[in-house]
Design a protein around this motif. Structure first.
Motif, mmCIF file in Angstrom:
data_model
loop_
_atom_site.group_PDB
_atom_site.id
_atom_site.type_symbol
_atom_site.label_atom_id
_atom_site.label_comp_id
_atom_site.label_asym_id
_atom_site.label_seq_id
_atom_site.Cartn_x
_atom_site.Cartn_y
_atom_site.Cartn_z
ATOM 1 N N GLN A 14 0.455 -1.220 0.243
ATOM 2 C CA GLN A 14 -0.177 0.366 -0.292
ATOM 3 C C GLN A 14 0.684 0.848 0.252
ATOM 4 O O GLN A 14 0.348 2.095 -0.948
ATOM 5 N N VAL A 15 2.558 1.245 0.434
ATOM 6 C CA VAL A 15 2.833 2.988 1.133
ATOM 7 C C VAL A 15 3.387 2.875 -0.735
ATOM 8 O O VAL A 15 3.618 4.054 -0.909
ATOM 9 N N ILE A 16 4.432 1.762 -1.200
ATOM 10 C CA ILE A 16 4.921 2.009 -2.296
ATOM 11 C C ILE A 16 3.477 2.169 -3.667
ATOM 12 O O ILE A 16 4.373 3.199 -4.556
ATOM 13 N N ALA A 17 1.998 1.520 -3.340
ATOM 14 C CA ALA A 17 1.731 2.388 -4.489
ATOM 15 C C ALA A 17 1.185 3.563 -4.312
ATOM 16 O O ALA A 17 0.812 4.128 -4.715
ATOM 17 N N ALA A 18 0.486 3.842 -3.235
ATOM 18 C CA ALA A 18 0.342 5.343 -2.611
ATOM 19 C C ALA A 18 1.361 6.707 -3.414
ATOM 20 O O ALA A 18 1.195 6.978 -3.796
ATOM 21 N N GLY A 31 8.830 13.137 -5.433
ATOM 22 C CA GLY A 31 7.561 12.728 -5.161
ATOM 23 C C GLY A 31 7.484 14.433 -4.167
ATOM 24 O O GLY A 31 8.075 14.191 -3.716
ATOM 25 N N THR A 32 6.193 14.017 -4.423
ATOM 26 C CA THR A 32 5.477 15.118 -3.002
ATOM 27 C C THR A 32 4.522 14.655 -2.292
ATOM 28 O O THR A 32 4.437 13.578 -2.653
ATOM 29 N N ALA A 33 4.733 15.130 -0.903
ATOM 30 C CA ALA A 33 3.888 14.932 0.332
ATOM 31 C C ALA A 33 2.208 14.645 -0.151
ATOM 32 O O ALA A 33 1.697 13.928 -0.337
ATOM 33 N N PHE A 34 2.203 15.539 -1.019
ATOM 34 C CA PHE A 34 0.403 15.589 -1.434
ATOM 35 C C PHE A 34 0.171 14.768 -2.415
ATOM 36 O O PHE A 34 -0.410 14.230 -2.273
ATOM 37 N N GLY A 35 1.040 14.026 -3.130
ATOM 38 C CA GLY A 35 1.053 13.813 -4.251
ATOM 39 C C GLY A 35 0.683 11.939 -3.500
ATOM 40 O O GLY A 35 0.117 11.431 -4.164
ATOM 41 N N ALA A 36 1.760 11.943 -2.361
ATOM 42 C CA ALA A 36 1.427 10.704 -1.812
ATOM 43 C C ALA A 36 -0.015 10.639 -0.835
ATOM 44 O O ALA A 36 -0.458 9.420 -0.849
ATOM 45 N N LEU A 37 -0.530 12.005 -0.309
ATOM 46 C CA LEU A 37 -1.528 11.988 -0.075
ATOM 47 C C LEU A 37 -2.939 10.980 -0.590
ATOM 48 O O LEU A 37 -3.895 10.760 -0.490
ATOM 49 N N VAL A 38 -2.298 12.108 -1.874
ATOM 50 C CA VAL A 38 -3.490 11.774 -3.066
ATOM 51 C C VAL A 38 -3.419 10.270 -3.948
ATOM 52 O O VAL A 38 -3.832 9.544 -3.492
ATOM 53 N N GLY A 39 -2.511 9.659 -3.597
ATOM 54 C CA GLY A 39 -2.403 8.456 -4.286
ATOM 55 C C GLY A 39 -2.793 7.719 -3.362
ATOM 56 O O GLY A 39 -3.159 6.942 -2.782
ATOM 57 N N SER A 40 -2.222 7.994 -1.393
ATOM 58 C CA SER A 40 -2.681 7.053 -0.803
ATOM 59 C C SER A 40 -4.039 7.085 -0.558
ATOM 60 O O SER A 40 -5.065 6.187 -0.227
ATOM 61 N N ALA A 41 -5.107 7.766 -0.855
ATOM 62 C CA ALA A 41 -6.351 8.073 -0.995
ATOM 63 C C ALA A 41 -7.629 7.518 -1.941
ATOM 64 O O ALA A 41 -8.588 6.442 -1.691
ATOM 65 N N LEU A 42 -6.465 7.569 -3.316
ATOM 66 C CA LEU A 42 -7.038 6.787 -4.407
ATOM 67 C C LEU A 42 -7.106 5.255 -4.471
ATOM 68 O O LEU A 42 -7.989 4.735 -4.338
ATOM 69 N N ILE A 43 -6.027 5.231 -3.629
ATOM 70 C CA ILE A 43 -5.740 3.400 -3.547
ATOM 71 C C ILE A 43 -7.108 2.859 -2.160
ATOM 72 O O ILE A 43 -7.170 2.126 -2.764
ATOM 73 N N GLU A 44 -6.973 3.925 -1.153
ATOM 74 C CA GLU A 44 -8.305 3.655 -0.207
ATOM 75 C C GLU A 44 -9.483 3.266 -0.260
ATOM 76 O O GLU A 44 -10.295 2.625 -0.453
ATOM 77 N N VAL A 45 -9.654 4.330 -1.691
ATOM 78 C CA VAL A 45 -10.660 4.431 -2.665
ATOM 79 C C VAL A 45 -11.092 3.011 -3.211
ATOM 80 O O VAL A 45 -12.265 2.630 -3.519
ATOM 81 N N ILE A 46 -10.330 2.501 -3.981
ATOM 82 C CA ILE A 46 -10.218 1.388 -4.790
ATOM 83 C C ILE A 46 -10.452 0.448 -3.881
ATOM 84 O O ILE A 46 -11.352 -0.589 -4.459
ATOM 85 N N ARG A 47 -9.126 0.436 -2.618
ATOM 86 C CA ARG A 47 -9.783 -0.515 -1.820
ATOM 87 C C ARG A 47 -11.413 -0.671 -1.462
ATOM 88 O O ARG A 47 -12.195 -1.920 -1.298
ATOM 89 N N ASN A 48 -11.625 -0.105 -0.656
ATOM 90 C CA ASN A 48 -13.622 -0.287 -0.254
ATOM 91 C C ASN A 48 -13.735 -0.257 -1.455
ATOM 92 O O ASN A 48 -15.354 -0.889 -0.828
ATOM 93 N N SER A 49 -13.700 0.353 -2.315
ATOM 94 C CA SER A 49 -14.898 0.009 -3.352
ATOM 95 C C SER A 49 -14.972 -1.781 -3.819
ATOM 96 O O SER A 49 -15.635 -2.172 -4.058
#
Length: 84
Positions: A14-18, A31-49
């Motif tokens: 999950q960390v690498i994917a984010a 990379g940026t911290a904001f990009g990692a935050l957006v990536g982690s949010a996207l991964i969690e939305v995908i996993r939740n779906s």
């Protein structure tokens, strides 16, 4: 107080994917911290779906791995086009 020493164990995918989906380059880019935050949010939305659809946890990891491959492919194509 007490501290749990293995709190993040098993979260490597999950960390690498984010970070990769957030825009970090695996070949030594930045990379940026904001990009990692957006990536982690996207991964969690995908996993939740996928969880709401009733897909097995194994296949959820396979989908996350596929998204890593897609993100790395896009980064490679972008770097190839910039070098021309």
């Amino acid at each position: 107080g007490a501290v749990t020493t293995n709190l993040g164990a098993g979260m490597e995918l999950q960390v690498i994917a984010a970070t990769v989906i957030g825009g970090a380059n695996l070949a030594g880019g930045v990379g940026t911290a904001f990009g990692a935050l957006v990536g982690s949010a996207l991964i969690e939305v995908i996993r939740n779906s996928l969880g709401l659809l009733g897909i097995n946890a194994f296949w959820q990891g396979a989908f996350v791995g596929a998204f890593i491959i897609i993100a790395v492919s896009f980064e490679h194509i972008r770097n190839f086009r910039q070098s021309e």
